[in-house]
Design an enzyme around this catalytic site. Sequence first.
Site, mmCIF file in Angstrom:
data_model
loop_
_atom_site.group_PDB
_atom_site.id
_atom_site.type_symbol
_atom_site.label_atom_id
_atom_site.label_comp_id
_atom_site.label_asym_id
_atom_site.label_seq_id
_atom_site.Cartn_x
_atom_site.Cartn_y
_atom_site.Cartn_z
ATOM 1 N N LYS A 70 0.826 -1.217 0.000
ATOM 2 C CA LYS A 70 0.000 0.000 0.000
ATOM 3 C C LYS A 70 0.854 1.258 0.000
ATOM 4 C CE LYS A 70 -4.205 -1.908 2.055
ATOM 5 N NZ LYS A 70 -5.130 -1.895 3.213
ATOM 6 N N HIS A 95 -1.802 -3.862 -4.595
ATOM 7 C CA HIS A 95 -0.898 -3.804 -3.446
ATOM 8 C C HIS A 95 -0.264 -5.145 -3.059
ATOM 9 C CE1 HIS A 95 -4.372 -4.967 -0.837
ATOM 10 N NE2 HIS A 95 -3.454 -5.379 0.005
ATOM 11 N N HIS A 119 -2.117 -12.759 0.328
ATOM 12 C CA HIS A 119 -2.978 -12.541 1.496
ATOM 13 C C HIS A 119 -4.398 -12.100 1.152
ATOM 14 C CE1 HIS A 119 -1.853 -8.253 1.021
ATOM 15 N NE2 HIS A 119 -2.945 -7.993 1.733
#
Length: 221
Positions: A70, A95, A119
Amino acid sequence: MNVEEINILEQADAAFAEALAEALDIREHETGMHSKRVACHTLVLARRFTADPNQLRQIYWGSLLHDVGKIGVSDAILLKQGALNEEEWNAMRTHPEKGHRIVVQIPGMKEAAEIVFSHEERFDGTGYPRELKGEQISLGARLFALIDTLDAMTSDRSYRKALSFDQARAEIIKMSGTQFDPLAVQAFLAEEATLREMVAAKCMQSSDMNTPLQVNSDERN
């Protein structure tokens, strides 16, 4: 390079990762140490699957640095109040890959970098950025996904108050096999008492658990 020099470098990398994660939390106006919290909570689940010190370290660092990408997302998008439009969401979805490119350059964090990359994936293959499915997603990322959602649901947001642990628990069970790996959900239920204590206290560890860094130090001796 001798053992002492290697340990010094490892400690420097660890300190850098901790500082970077804290800086990212501050940037997002997250005062509850979200990154450190979810990293430590993910270890509660990870210890049910492995006792390997290196694997646990990789899961910790990958979870801690999950949102490092990010750094490449503009403040206008990252801090926007309200819903993102399609163009903004497309930028936000970059990101994980950006984070992977950063973390993979840190010596000894190759597996952690894969957690960062994965993730946002979902067990049923509907996540991003690679639409990985099932065990294509690394174990650490599968465990982290559940913990990250738990933390999000049980934390106050600008648009809603935190849900209770029981409400979050019900949602996690409901998403077993879709968003979450059923084995991760089973581990969550097995560790429910510990996680309930940690979430209630907004802490990084339970009262009877060493921190990851303490464990690492012990393992090197």
